[in-house]
Design a protein around this motif. Structure first.
Motif, short mmCIF file in Angstrom:
data_model
loop_
_atom_site.label_atom_id
_atom_site.label_comp_id
_atom_site.label_asym_id
_atom_site.label_seq_id
_atom_site.Cartn_x
_atom_site.Cartn_y
_atom_site.Cartn_z
N ALA A 82 69.74 155.35 149.25
CA ALA A 82 68.85 156.32 148.64
C ALA A 82 67.33 155.87 148.57
N VAL A 83 67.08 154.48 148.09
CA VAL A 83 65.80 153.99 148.01
C VAL A 83 65.02 153.97 149.19
N HIS A 84 65.69 153.64 150.22
CA HIS A 84 65.24 153.54 151.81
C HIS A 84 64.83 154.93 152.21
N ASP A 85 65.53 156.06 152.08
CA ASP A 85 65.28 157.26 152.25
C ASP A 85 63.93 157.72 151.73
N LEU A 86 63.96 157.36 150.36
CA LEU A 86 62.79 158.06 149.62
C LEU A 86 61.25 157.13 149.84
N VAL A 87 61.33 155.77 149.83
CA VAL A 87 60.24 155.04 149.91
C VAL A 87 60.34 154.16 151.32
N GLY A 88 61.42 153.77 151.46
CA GLY A 88 61.61 152.73 152.59
C GLY A 88 61.84 151.25 151.94
N LEU A 89 62.90 150.50 152.25
CA LEU A 89 63.15 149.38 151.64
C LEU A 89 62.01 148.38 151.71
N ASP A 90 61.28 148.41 152.67
CA ASP A 90 60.03 147.43 152.85
C ASP A 90 59.08 147.55 151.67
N GLU A 91 59.35 148.56 151.06
CA GLU A 91 58.26 148.83 150.14
C GLU A 91 58.71 148.12 148.66
N PRO A 147 86.73 154.50 140.75
CA PRO A 147 86.80 153.31 139.77
C PRO A 147 85.41 152.67 139.50
N VAL A 148 84.41 153.03 140.23
CA VAL A 148 83.17 152.55 139.85
C VAL A 148 81.89 153.37 140.37
N GLU A 149 80.79 153.40 139.59
CA GLU A 149 79.46 153.98 139.90
C GLU A 149 78.49 153.22 139.47
N VAL A 150 77.44 153.21 140.16
CA VAL A 150 76.48 151.99 140.03
C VAL A 150 74.99 152.89 140.39
N GLU A 151 74.19 152.52 139.44
CA GLU A 151 72.60 152.88 139.49
C GLU A 151 71.87 151.99 139.62
N LEU A 152 70.57 152.11 140.08
CA LEU A 152 69.74 150.95 140.06
C LEU A 152 68.28 151.17 139.88
N ILE A 153 67.36 150.55 139.52
CA ILE A 153 65.94 150.71 139.16
C ILE A 153 65.32 149.63 140.28
N ALA A 154 64.62 150.11 141.07
CA ALA A 154 63.57 148.97 141.99
C ALA A 154 62.29 149.28 141.77
N GLU A 155 61.33 148.29 141.64
CA GLU A 155 60.15 148.35 141.67
C GLU A 155 59.61 148.19 143.12
N VAL A 156 58.87 149.10 143.38
CA VAL A 156 58.32 149.16 144.66
C VAL A 156 56.55 149.12 144.47
N ARG A 157 56.10 148.91 145.88
CA ARG A 157 54.56 148.85 146.08
C ARG A 157 53.90 150.36 146.27
#
Length: 157
Positions: A82-91, A147-157
């Motif tokens: 989901a992060v990659h689709d939005l901004v790219g994991l390179d960021e 059984p599990v759900e995970v969310e995250l917050i990533a800092e990006v450039r």
């Protein structure tokens, strides 16, 4: 010209024998990820593989701790997609926070062990930039009996 990646996430995923899956379509009225300033927030991700849940039930009853930890890893992988689709994991500069929810049978108290599946995976993908603050919360029910759900917050450039 693309900025150089902060971490070799592609190589690390390859070493782990995995690739980024397509983003899982939302099951309700939300978006998979949203950027606000230098942070990307993901919605809670479930352990889908090819559109199917890998496990169902409560941890400590129908689902083992090991299976739930693997499900948490898959949730984290889906969050990265989901992060990659939005901004790219390179960021991605770093993973800031992970929140994991564990559908827990009565008396089950190893939620942190389950969510380690996500945390250890993020560390393997991003190295030191994958170290994060975290909550591991036991709940009585999760969507679709997962059984599990995970969310995250990533800092990006």
């Amino acid at each position: 010209m693309a900025a150089e990646s902060v971490t070799p996430w592609r190589e690390n995923l390859a070493k782990l024998g995995t690739t980024l899956p397509p983003v899982t379509a939302p099951v309700a009225a939300y978006v998979p990820a949203l950027r606000s300033g230098s942070l990307v927030y993901t919605s809670g991700q479930l352990p889908f593989v090819d559109g199917k849940l890998v496990a169902e039930g409560k941890v400590g009853a129908e689902v083992t701790v090991e299976a739930a930890a693997e499900a948490a890893r898959l949730c984290a992988l889906n969050a990265l997609a989901a992060v990659h689709d939005l901004v790219g994991l390179d960021e991605v500069v770093r993973i800031v926070k992970v929140v994991g929810f564990v559908a827990s049978a009565p008396g089950f108290g190893d939620q942190p062990v389950v969510i380690n599946g996500a945390s250890q995976f993020l560390g393997a993908v991003f190295g030191d930039a994958g170290a994060h603050a975290r909550s591991a919360v036991g709940v009585s029910e999760l969507p679709r009996n997962t059984p599990v759900e995970v969310e995250l917050i990533a800092e990006v450039r």
